[in-house]
Design a protein around this motif. Structure first.
Motif, PDB file in Angstrom:
ATOM      1  N   ALA A 273      14.850  -1.055   5.794  1.00 12.86           N
ATOM      2  CA  ALA A 273      14.015  -2.227   5.553  1.00 12.86           C
ATOM      3  C   ALA A 273      12.875  -1.912   4.589  1.00 12.86           C
ATOM      4  O   ALA A 273      12.420  -2.789   3.846  1.00 12.86           O
ATOM      5  N   ASN A 274      12.414  -0.653   4.569  1.00  7.30           N
ATOM      6  CA  ASN A 274      11.263  -0.270   3.759  1.00  7.30           C
ATOM      7  C   ASN A 274      11.629   0.290   2.386  1.00  7.30           C
ATOM      8  O   ASN A 274      10.743   0.489   1.545  1.00  7.30           O
ATOM      9  N   LEU A 275      12.911   0.565   2.128  1.00 10.37           N
ATOM     10  CA  LEU A 275      13.284   1.348   0.943  1.00 10.37           C
ATOM     11  C   LEU A 275      12.779   0.737  -0.356  1.00 10.37           C
ATOM     12  O   LEU A 275      12.078   1.392  -1.142  1.00 10.37           O
ATOM     13  N   PHE A 276      13.134  -0.493  -0.645  1.00  6.97           N
ATOM     14  CA  PHE A 276      12.787  -1.056  -1.948  1.00  6.97           C
ATOM     15  C   PHE A 276      11.290  -1.283  -2.079  1.00  6.97           C
ATOM     16  O   PHE A 276      10.711  -1.080  -3.157  1.00  6.97           O
ATOM     17  N   ASP A 277      10.632  -1.672  -0.992  1.00  2.54           N
ATOM     18  CA  ASP A 277       9.176  -1.819  -1.060  1.00  2.54           C
ATOM     19  C   ASP A 277       8.522  -0.461  -1.317  1.00  2.54           C
ATOM     20  O   ASP A 277       7.529  -0.369  -2.048  1.00  2.54           O
ATOM     21  N   ALA A 278       9.072   0.593  -0.743  1.00  7.15           N
ATOM     22  CA  ALA A 278       8.539   1.932  -0.980  1.00  7.15           C
ATOM     23  C   ALA A 278       8.649   2.311  -2.460  1.00  7.15           C
ATOM     24  O   ALA A 278       7.736   2.905  -3.037  1.00  7.15           O
ATOM     25  N   LEU A 279       9.770   1.969  -3.096  1.00  4.89           N
ATOM     26  CA  LEU A 279       9.926   2.259  -4.518  1.00  4.89           C
ATOM     27  C   LEU A 279       8.950   1.437  -5.355  1.00  4.89           C
ATOM     28  O   LEU A 279       8.403   1.933  -6.351  1.00  4.89           O
ATOM     29  N   HIS A 280       8.722   0.187  -4.946  1.00  7.23           N
ATOM     30  CA  HIS A 280       7.694  -0.617  -5.620  1.00  7.23           C
ATOM     31  C   HIS A 280       6.315   0.050  -5.475  1.00  7.23           C
ATOM     32  O   HIS A 280       5.515   0.078  -6.418  1.00  7.23           O
ATOM     33  N   GLN A 281       6.026   0.578  -4.280  1.00 10.41           N
ATOM     34  CA  GLN A 281       4.743   1.253  -4.060  1.00 10.41           C
ATOM     35  C   GLN A 281       4.604   2.474  -4.964  1.00 10.41           C
ATOM     36  O   GLN A 281       3.523   2.740  -5.517  1.00 10.41           O
ATOM     37  N   LEU A 282       5.696   3.236  -5.145  1.00 13.56           N
ATOM     38  CA  LEU A 282       5.647   4.413  -6.011  1.00 13.56           C
ATOM     39  C   LEU A 282       5.396   4.005  -7.461  1.00 13.56           C
ATOM     40  O   LEU A 282       4.668   4.690  -8.192  1.00 13.56           O
TER      41      LEU A 282
END
Length: 320
Positions: A273-282
């Motif tokens: 659930a967090n993967l794509f948001d995590a990449l946006h954060q990076l």
């Protein structure tokens, strides 16, 4: 491309009716599903589909998934065999896409199928997506609502920041619960996993009573989601990192000290659930080199690792 005004629609009856009117007029509307936000167009309107490819910068040889409201609606466009029907009955609505023979009289734009004689179709499990399909009363072709090759959108803010000025509307439906695109299966000649996704392959294999065959990446995809380089953040990606090198930013999993952590507790559902948001954060952190902690390659971990391998793949000149 020239900037256009992007209208924001609420996820209520009036908003979904307005969004459906935009689709009927040949416009592009982003909307939430349980997997990721999709960028929808009328799958029967070739001009609209061409506009979608242009808005995403997506290669026209990469086919699209068509979203419908039910198995009965899907039967208007594709031919089910016994295996496909059993899988649809078991997992629809849900994060499963089936690639099936296209009916000759389906009326689907050939741009949707990239000229193939098959169609990728699914029934999403999300009340806003269902409400939009009901209001539109037609097939909606919808890849992920992001520029091609970049990170998929799982939040309204992701779509707004990446696609405003490129598309006609966005339905604000909050966050997507699954966070990974759908699992894609072809039922013939043997049940084959074309893309790992939000429905674990193990669940499908349990329903089938047999292992799935595997399809490889290709420059000429037979279904969506098969391009080798995809889902890419701005920085380079190194996988299975047990230590962080100088200049790297860690995308963690489990009990590690990381700039961004998919799941400190090591929960694969949370990590998906967090993967794509995590990449946006990076991206927001300006990470130029990204190290990724090892992630177990079973259940949803299989799909997470699939997306991360594509994010780490060498970038070609063509958008993915």
């Amino acid at each position: 491309m020239n900037s256009i005004t992007t209208q924001i629609f609420a996820d209520d009856v009036a908003g979904l009716r307005g969004a459906a009117e935009v689709l009927s007029a040949g416009g592009l509307v982003a909307f939430p599903t349980e997997t990721v936000y999709g960028l929808g167009v009328d799958a029967r309107n070739s001009d609209a589909v061409a506009g979608l490819y242009a808005a995403k910068g997506r290669p026209s040889f990469n086919p699209l998934i068509v979203h419908v409201a039910s198995i009965e609606a899907a039967e208007e466009f594709v031919v089910f065999d016994d295996i496909a029907r059993a899988l649809a009955q078991a997992f629809w609505p849900g994060a499963l896409t089936l690639v099936l023979p296209l009916r000759p009289d389906a009326g689907i734009s050939p741009l949707v199928t990239a000229g193939l004689d098959t169609l990728a179709v699914r029934v999403p499990d999300h009340p806003v997506a269902y409400g939009l399909m009901e209001a539109f009363a037609g097939p909606i072709a919808a890849p992920s609502a992001n520029p091609s090759g970049q990170i998929s959108a799982t939040k309204f803010a992701h779509v707004q920041s990446q696609m405003s000025g490129r598309i006609d509307g966005i339905v604000d439906g909050g966050d997507c619960g699954v966070g990974l695109e759908s699992t894609i299966i072809a039922s013939q000649p043997v049940p084959t996993l074309l893309r790992a996704g939000g429905l674990p392959a193990e669940a499908l294999e349990a329903a089938l009573g047999d292992k799935l065959a595997l399809a490889g990446d290709t420059a000429a995809p037979s279904s969506p989601g098969q391009l080798a380089s995809h889902y890419a953040p701005k920085g380079t990606v190194r996988l299975n990192a047990t230590e962080v090198e100088v200049g790297e930013t860690l995308l963690g999993f489990g009990a590690v000290d990381a700039a961004v952590n998919l799941s400190p507790s090591g929960d694969l559902v949370e990590a998906a659930a967090n993967l794509f948001d995590a990449l946006h954060q990076l991206n927001a952190l300006g990470a130029e080199k990204i190290a990724v902690s090892p992630i177990p390659d079973h259940g949803l971990g299989r799909a997470i690792n699939d997306r991360l391998r594509r994010a780490a793949a060498p970038r070609s000149g063509a958008a993915a």
